[in-house]
Design an enzyme around this catalytic site. Sequence first.
Site, PDB file in Angstrom:
ATOM      1  CB  SER A   8       4.673  -0.687 -18.505  1.00  0.00           C
ATOM      2  OG  SER A   8       5.910  -0.925 -17.503  1.00  0.00           O
ATOM      3  CG  HIS A  33       2.049   0.467 -14.481  1.00  0.00           C
ATOM      4  ND1 HIS A  33       1.780   0.481 -13.607  1.00  0.00           N
ATOM      5  CD2 HIS A  33       3.216  -0.060 -14.620  1.00  0.00           C
ATOM      6  CE1 HIS A  33       2.317  -0.737 -13.002  1.00  0.00           C
ATOM      7  NE2 HIS A  33       3.939  -1.093 -13.213  1.00  0.00           N
ATOM      8  CG  ASP A  35       6.736  -1.653 -14.268  1.00  0.00           C
ATOM      9  OD1 ASP A  35       6.129  -1.222 -13.635  1.00  0.00           O
ATOM     10  OD2 ASP A  35       6.837  -1.975 -15.491  1.00  0.00           O
ATOM     11  CG  MET A  37      12.137  -2.990 -10.906  1.00  0.00           C
ATOM     12  SD  MET A  37      12.153  -4.319 -12.851  1.00  0.00           S
ATOM     13  CE  MET A  37      11.132  -3.607 -13.511  1.00  0.00           C
ATOM     14  CG  HIS A  66       4.495  -2.359 -10.225  1.00  0.00           C
ATOM     15  ND1 HIS A  66       4.775  -3.134 -10.928  1.00  0.00           N
ATOM     16  CD2 HIS A  66       4.554  -3.172  -8.839  1.00  0.00           C
ATOM     17  CE1 HIS A  66       4.531  -4.388 -10.543  1.00  0.00           C
ATOM     18  NE2 HIS A  66       4.473  -4.086  -9.027  1.00  0.00           N
ATOM     19  CG  MET A  68       8.198  -4.213  -8.957  1.00  0.00           C
ATOM     20  SD  MET A  68       8.292  -4.926 -10.640  1.00  0.00           S
ATOM     21  CE  MET A  68       8.186  -3.425 -10.831  1.00  0.00           C
ATOM     22  CG  MET A 137       2.553  -7.715  -9.881  1.00  0.00           C
ATOM     23  SD  MET A 137       2.414  -7.408 -10.961  1.00  0.00           S
ATOM     24  CE  MET A 137       4.280  -7.734 -12.036  1.00  0.00           C
ATOM     25  CG  ASP A 175       2.138  -4.594 -14.321  1.00  0.00           C
ATOM     26  OD1 ASP A 175       2.630  -4.471 -15.264  1.00  0.00           O
ATOM     27  OD2 ASP A 175       2.490  -3.744 -13.479  1.00  0.00           O
TER      28      ASP A 175
END
Length: 224
Positions: A8, A33, A35, A37, A66, A68, A137, A175
């Site tokens: 990540s 990965h 992230d 957001m 991913h 979010m 998660m 994760d």
Amino acid sequence: MSLFIHPSILNADHHNMQSEFDRVVAGGADGIHLDIMDGKFVEPVTFDLGTIERYTAMCGLPFDAHLMIVEPEKHADDYIAAGADLVTFHLEVAENPERLIDHLHGRGVKAGITVNPDKSAEGMIRLADRVDLVLFMSVFPGYGGQKFMPEVLENVRALKRHCVEHGIEIMIQIDGGINLETAPRAVAAGVNNLVAGTFIFRSPDYGAAIQELRRACEKAESDF
Ligand code: DX5
Ligand code: ZN
């Protein structure tokens, strides 16, 4: 079953990303990965589309995004256009998960689903035969460097049992808080895809960190 390791890049050195990517590629990573957001589903905001486009052009590994973010159906196409190979969304905020999964497949990318660690795994188990990846998660999303929540392993086992019983072969990803102590426990529960941020990017030798993770999980893998 082989073990996939996806660093990540949340806490990587974003002023030197080409070198960061080169080091994890040389170190044997299987994917990246990302992230993503939006400041709504989680407090922080990360990676705008331009940055993602630059990053996916810098590195030949598959990128798993991913999300979010709220309203994933509104934005998924943007991340596909920016180069994501797999898009994982949170079931809590998806209006019609089946439709979004079909949409992702129709756009030629893989589909992943997840929920926060305090949610039941039932929804993910129900959809397991339609997706490519289920993400567990093991921290509340938003920040790297948090402590692993072992209670999530019960949910991993439940999904793994369901997959074995129904002949479903998918990625089971975990994760949050993954290190040499937690990775083998996750793999023993059924995980075959580890996301690791702090453990890799805070170590002096990324390749050694990736190899150590693999070695730590070898015994756990053979327990299946
Ligand atoms: C948390 C993110 C994770 C995080 C993992 O919101 O989903 O991917 O970057 O970082 P570590 O490995 O440090 O827990
Ligand atoms: Zn993540």
